[in-house]
Design an enzyme around this catalytic site. Structure first.
Site, PDB file in Angstrom:
ATOM      1  N   CYS A  40     -23.461  39.980  -2.063  1.00  7.23           N
ATOM      2  CA  CYS A  40     -23.815  39.550  -3.419  1.00  7.23           C
ATOM      3  C   CYS A  40     -23.119  38.226  -3.711  1.00  7.23           C
ATOM      4  CB  CYS A  40     -23.421  40.599  -4.462  1.00  7.23           C
ATOM      5  SG  CYS A  40     -21.645  40.918  -4.534  1.00  7.23           S
ATOM      6  N   ASP A  44     -45.837  18.752   3.190  1.00  8.39           N
ATOM      7  CA  ASP A  44     -46.344  19.451   4.382  1.00  8.39           C
ATOM      8  C   ASP A  44     -45.751  18.951   5.690  1.00  8.39           C
ATOM      9  OD1 ASP A  44     -47.751  16.928   4.445  1.00  8.39           O
ATOM     10  OD2 ASP A  44     -49.140  17.855   5.864  1.00  8.39           O
ATOM     11  N   CYS A  98     -19.414  38.198  -3.809  1.00  9.78           N
ATOM     12  CA  CYS A  98     -18.766  38.137  -2.493  1.00  9.78           C
ATOM     13  C   CYS A  98     -18.496  36.680  -2.118  1.00  9.78           C
ATOM     14  CB  CYS A  98     -19.657  38.777  -1.422  1.00  9.78           C
ATOM     15  SG  CYS A  98     -20.035  40.516  -1.693  1.00  9.78           S
ATOM     16  N   ASP A 125     -41.016  15.267   4.900  1.00  7.32           N
ATOM     17  CA  ASP A 125     -40.734  15.821   3.564  1.00  7.32           C
ATOM     18  C   ASP A 125     -39.567  16.799   3.587  1.00  7.32           C
ATOM     19  OD1 ASP A 125     -43.044  14.517   2.475  1.00  7.32           O
ATOM     20  OD2 ASP A 125     -44.294  16.122   3.279  1.00  7.32           O
ATOM     21  N   CYS A 153       0.848  -1.215   0.000  1.00  5.59           N
ATOM     22  CA  CYS A 153       0.000   0.000   0.000  1.00  5.59           C
ATOM     23  C   CYS A 153       0.874   1.251   0.000  1.00  5.59           C
ATOM     24  CB  CYS A 153      -0.911   0.018   1.223  1.00  5.59           C
ATOM     25  SG  CYS A 153      -2.087  -1.344   1.310  1.00  5.59           S
ATOM     26  N   ASP A 208     -46.248  15.184  -2.150  1.00  6.16           N
ATOM     27  CA  ASP A 208     -46.510  14.266  -1.052  1.00  6.16           C
ATOM     28  C   ASP A 208     -48.013  13.999  -1.068  1.00  6.16           C
ATOM     29  OD1 ASP A 208     -46.251  12.899   1.503  1.00  6.16           O
ATOM     30  OD2 ASP A 208     -47.153  14.691   2.368  1.00  6.16           O
TER      31      ASP A 208
END
Length: 807
Positions: A85, A693, A88, A697, A20, A497
Site C-alpha cells: 500500500c 502512438d 508502505c 511519444d 571558495c 500526437d
C-alpha cells in the site's frame, strides 16, 4: 550535554581556491549539528565532526549548493519488494531518508522503486538492505545483466503465491462461515470451526501478524496492524470460549465464538490484495523494449577495408560503421558514403522514411531499409538520442505520483483511532462497569475491533476499479492502473500526437489530377512505382494495384528526385518538382489550382510526365482518422483544452490542426520538446493527458498525469501509457474520462458504506448506549454489520456496470 559525535568526509565539487574554502567553511558554521570542520582544498573534501542526533546531511548539501558549489553524490534507483500500500512506500522512504550518508530518498509505490541520492564513501548499501528488511520489506541492491528479467520473474512468483494463498484461505473459510452463520448448535461446532480457522489465521494470514509486529517495533501502524489485532483478538477470544465456556456461563453470559469473523476478514483482505496487484501495471518491460531497440553488434570497417562484427560497447567515436539493409543503426553519426532510406518514426513519429545521403545525420535505433551506407560514429553509449529517450522515460516513470490513494490516507488515521477507542472502551468498562466491568469491557473491545475490521475498506477501491477496468476493456479501453483511472476525471488538457493518433499513420493517395487519363497511363505509372524503393511509391502502387503492369525495358532510380523508366520506347518520369525541372519538363496551368490547393493542405505531390509535359499530379498524405474531429469536439464540449504536437513540418501541421478543429499546435518538435511541453503545462497547475502512438511519444507519455496510447502504435508507447485504445478510435478518449468520473464516484460511495457502519457502530460497540437504555452491541451483530458493509460495497460496485454501459 552528551553528544553522539562522528567524523565524516564530505567530497566537494567546485572548490578551487582559499576563497571558495572560506565560503564553504561559513556554510558549515551555520549548519546545525556540525561541531568542528576543516575544508581540505587539495583533497576537495570537508572533514567534519557532527552530532549524529542533530546533524542533517540533506540540509548541509542544500546549504553548499545554494552557494554555487556541490557535494559529490551518486543517485541510483533500486527495486523494492513487499510493498502492499502507499503507506508502505512512506515507511520505506522514511527509513531510507534517515540512513547515514543519504541526501534524499523518494519511493514510488506504482513502480516499486526507490530513488536514493547518497554519498558513496559514507552510505553503505548493505545498511539500506538491513534497515528495510527490519520493517518487513526488501531492496535489491545487487546489479546484474538480467536484473530486469529476474525482478519480473520474482513479481510473477509473488503474485502466483498470493493467488494460491487466497484460494486456499477461501476453501478453509467457507465451512467456518456456514457453521458460524447457520449451524451454531450442531455438535462440536466450535471445535470444528477452530480447526478450520487455525490455518487461515496462523498460516495464510501470518504475513499480517509478521508485518504488524515489524511496524510496531518501529512505532508505526498500518492496515496490517488493524487486521492482525481484529483477527487475532477474535481468534484468541473464541479459542478461550471454546476451551472454557463455563467462565461465561457462571456469570450468566453465553460463550460466543467469532472464528468466522477472523477467517472472513483475512480471506477478504487477501482477495483485495489480489485485485490490487492485478490493477497495477508493470512498467519494467517498457524500458526493456526501449533498450532492445539498440542492436547488440555492429559491422565496423577497419583501416585496411576489412569488415568485422563487434559489440556495441566496443564502438569508439570516429569508427567507420556499415549499415546493411534491414539493420538498425547502432549509434548516432553521419553518412560518409552510400545512400538509403531510414525509418526514423521512433524519433519524429512520421511514417515516411527519410532519404540519407552524404553528411546526413543518422540515429541509434532507427531502421535502415533497402539501401546500404557507411557512417561515422559521433555519439555512443549514453550520449545517443535513443539513450536520452530511455533516460527521460526512466526519470518520468520514477518520479513521485501526483496523488496518494485516498484509501491509504484514510487508513493512516483510521487504524490508530480504532485501536485507541477499543482500549479506551476496555479501560472505561473496568473502571465504571462494576462486578462485570472486565467481562463487559473485553466484549466491548472485541466488538469495536470486529466492527471496525477493514474488509469493506479493503474492498471499496479494488471492486470499483475491477468493474471500471472491466467495462473499459469491454469498450476497447485497456486501463493499466487504478491511479490513472482515478486521476482521469481531473484532466483539463489533452495533448495529441499527430501521426498515427489523429491520422492513420500510413501515407496514401488522397487526390489525383490527370491531363490525359487512360487505363494504359495508369498501368505505366504502376509499372514504374512498383520498381521504386521509395516509400511514397508504395502508396501509388497500392492505389493502382488493380491495374496490369507494363513491361519496363529500362529503369533508373534517381536519389532525391524520383524514377525514370522506358516503356514501349517511350521515356517517363515520376517524382518531385525538381525532377521535372532537371529535365526541362513543363507543367501547364491546368494543374495550377490543384497544386496550390494540395500544398495548402500540406500534402506531398508526385509528378508523372513524359519527356515533354506533365501527365498527372498525385497528392499523397497521411489521412485523418474518421473519429478525430468528433472526438475533439466532445473533449472541447467537456471544457478540456486540446493541443496537437508533431514532428512534421509547419504547413502539414497547420492543415491537420485546421481540419480537426485544434486551435493550438506545435510543429517540428523532437521527443524532448514534447516532454518539456508537458512539464510546462503541469507547472501551470494543469492535469495533462498525453495521447500518442510512437516511441517518440514515450517520454511525454511517461511524464503526463494520464497517458493514452493507440493500440495500433508501438509496443513501447503501450507499455509506458496508463491506458491503451485497442482500436485506436479517438472517441474512446472522452469515454475513458467519463468512465473515470463514474468510477471515482463509485469509490467514494463505497468508502461511505465502508465507514458509515463504523461511524455509527463503533460508539455503540464501545457501550455508548448502555447508560441510556442498557443496550450493549453483541459482537455477532457487529460481525453482521461488518459483513453488511462489505455486501453494500460489492453491490454498489456491481451497479457501476449498469451505469458504465450507458456511456
Amino acid at each position: 550535554m552528551e553528544t553522539h559525535s562522528k567524523i565524516l568526509s564530505i567530497p566537494l565539487e567546485g572548490i578551487h581556491s582559499e576563497h571558495c574554502a572560506l565560503i564553504v567553511d561559513d556554510a558549515l558554521d551555520k549548519t546545525k549539528g556540525v561541531l568542528n570542520h576543516n575544508v581540505e582544498l587539495n583533497n576537495h573534501q570537508a572533514k567534519i565532526e557532527v552530532d549524529t542526533k542533530q546533524f542533517n546531511l540533506k540540509q548541509l548539501t542544500e546549504n553548499i549548493r545554494d552557494l554555487g558549489y556541490d557535494v559529490t553524490t551518486l543517485k541510483k534507483t533500486f527495486p523494492i519488494t513487499g510493498m502492499t500500500c502507499a503507506s508502505c512506500a512512506v515507511s520505506v522512504e522514511s527509513i531510507l531518508s534517515f540512513e547515514e550518508g543519504v541526501v534524499s530518498a523518494a519511493v514510488n509505490y506504482a513502480n516499486a522503486t526507490a530513488t536514493v541520492e547518497y554519498i558513496p564513501g559514507i552510505a553503505k548499501l548493505e545498511n539500506f538492505k538491513k534497515a528495510i528488511q527490519s520493517i518487513g520489506y526488501d531492496i535489491i541492491i545487487e546489479e546484474s545483466e538480467n536484473q530486469e528479467d529476474e525482478l519480473t520473474k520474482h513479481q510473477e512468483q509473488q503474485f502466483s503465491a498470493l493467488k494460491r494463498k487466497t484460494i486456499a484461505a477461501a476453501l478453509f473459510t467457507f465451512p467456518v462461515f456456514v457453521i458460524g452463520m447457520f449451524f451454531m448448535e450442531m455438535p462440536y461446532a466450535n471445535w470444528i470451526m477452530w480447526a478450520f480457522s487455525t490455518p487461515v489465521v496462523f498460516w495464510y494470514g501470518r504475513s499480517f501478524f509478521i508485518n504488524a509486529w515489524k511496524q510496531t517495533k518501529h512505532g508505526k501502524a498500518n492496515m496490517d496492524t488493524l487486521v492482525a489485532l481484529s483477527t487475532g483478538i477474535a481468534y484468541l477470544f473464541s479459542a478461550f470460549n471454546t476451551l472454557f465456556p463455563e467462565f461465561w456461563h457462571s456469570r450468566g453470559l453465553h460463550a460466543h465464538v467469532y472464528f468466522e469473523a477472523a477467517t472472513v476478514v483475512i480471506t477478504f483482505i487477501l482477495l483485495g490484495k489480489v485485485l490490487e496487484e492485478r490493477a497495477k501495471g508493470n512498467t519494467a518491460s517498457a524500458i526493456k523494449k526501449l533498450i532492445g531497440l539498440q542492436p547488440k553488434t555492429v559491422t565496423r570497417i577497419t583501416k585496411d577495408g576489412q569488415q568485422e562484427d563487434i559489440k556495441i560497447s566496443d564502438v569508439l567515436i570516429g569508427d567507420l560503421l556499415l549499415a546493411k539493409p534491414g539493420e538498425k543503426i547502432a549509434v548516432d553519426g553521419s553518412v560518409l558514403s552510400g545512400t538509403s532510406f531510414v525509418d526514423e518514426s521512433m524519433i519524429s513519429g512520421e511514417p515516411i522514411p527519410v532519404a540519407k545521403n552524404l553528411n546526413d545525420k543518422v540515429f541509434a535505433g532507427t531502421l535502415n531499409q533497402k539501401g546500404s551506407f557507411q557512417y561515422k560514429a559521433e555519439k555512443i553509449g549514453s550520449d545517443t538520442l535513443l539513450s536520452q529517450i530511455i533516460q527521460m522515460v526512466q526519470n518520468a516513470q520514477g518520479s513521485k505520483a501526483p496523488v496518494q490513494k485516498l484509501v491509504d490516507k484514510i487508513a493512516g488515521i483510521f487504524v490508530p483511532i480504532v485501536i485507541g477507542i477499543s482500549i479506551l472502551a476496555l479501560i472505561v468498562w473496568i473502571i465504571l462497569g462494576g462486578d462485570n466491568g472486565f467481562t463487559q469491557g473485553l466484549l466491548a473491545m472485541v466488538t469495536v475491533l470486529v466492527i471496525a475490521c477493514p474488509c469493506a475498506l479493503g474492498l471499496a477501491t479494488p471492486t470499483a476499479i475491477m468493474v471500471g477496468v472491466g467495462k473499459g476493456a469491454e469498450k476497447g479501453i485497456l486501463i493499466k492502473d487504478a491511479e490513472s483511472l482515478e486521476l482521469a476525471k481531473k484532466i483539463d488538457t489533452v495533448i495529441f500526437d499527430k501521426t498515427g493518433t489523429l491520422t492513420e499513420g500510413k501515407p496514401s493517395v488522397v487526390a489525383t489530377l490527370w491531363k490525359e487519363e487512360s487505363h494504359q497511363l495508369h498501368s505505366i505509372l504502376l509499372s514504374m512505382e512498383s520498381k521504386s524503393e521509395h516509400p511514397l511509391a508504395e502508396a501509388v502502387t497500392k492505389h493502382y494495384s488493380g491495374m496490369h503492369p507494363q513491361k519496363v525495358t529500362e529503369f533508373e532510380s534517381i536519389t532525391g528526385f524520383g524514377v525514370k523508366a522506358k516503356i514501349e520506347n517511350q521515356v517517363y518520369f515520376a517524382g518531385n518538382k525538381r525532377l521535372l525541372k532537371e529535365h526541362n519538363i513543363t507543367t501547364d496551368a491546368f494543374f495550377s489550382e490543384f497544386i496550390a490547393r494540395q500544398a495548402e493542405l500540406g500534402h506531398t505531390l508526385i509528378y508523372f510526365a513524359d519527356q515533354q509535359k506533365t501527365i498527372a499530379v498525385i497528392a499523397i498524405a497521411d489521412k485523418i482518422k474518421e473519429t478525430s474531429i468528433e472526438a475533439i469536439k466532445q473533449l472541447q464540449a467537456l471544457d478540456i483544452e486540446v493541443i496537437m504536437l508533431t514532428g512534421d513540418n509547419e504547413s502539414t501541421a497547420a492543415a491537420v490542426a485546421k481540419t480537426v478543429g485544434v486551435t493550438e499546435y506545435k510543429a517540428g518538435i523532437l521527443p524532448e520538446d514534447k516532454l518539456t511541453y508537458v512539464k510546462i503545462l503541469q507547472s501551470e497547475g494543469k492535469t495533462v493527458a498525453m495521447v500518442g502512438d510512437g516511441i517518440n511519444d514515450s517520454a511525454a507519455l511517461a511524464q503526463a498525469d494520464v497517458s493514452i496510447a493507440m493500440g495500433k502504435g508501438s509496443d513501447i508507447a503501450m507499455d509506458v501509457a496508463h491506458m491503451t485504445i485497442i482500436s485506436s478510435d479517438l472517441l474512446k478518449v472522452p469515454q475513458a474520462i467519463s468512465l473515470s468520473k463514474q468510477t471515482v464516484k463509485t469509490i467514494r460511495q463505497n468508502l461511505f458504506w465502508a465507514f458509515i457502519y463504523n461511524l455509527i457502530g463503533i460508539p455503540i460497540a464501545a457501550g455508548l448506549l448502555y447508560p441510556i437504555n442498557g443496550f450493549l452491541l453483541n459482537p455477532m451483530i457487529a460481525g453482521a454489520a461488518m459483513a453488511l458493509s462489505s455486501v453494500s460495497v460489492v453491490s454498489n460496485s456491481l451497479w457501476l456496470k449498469y451505469r458504465a454501459s450507458k456511456l
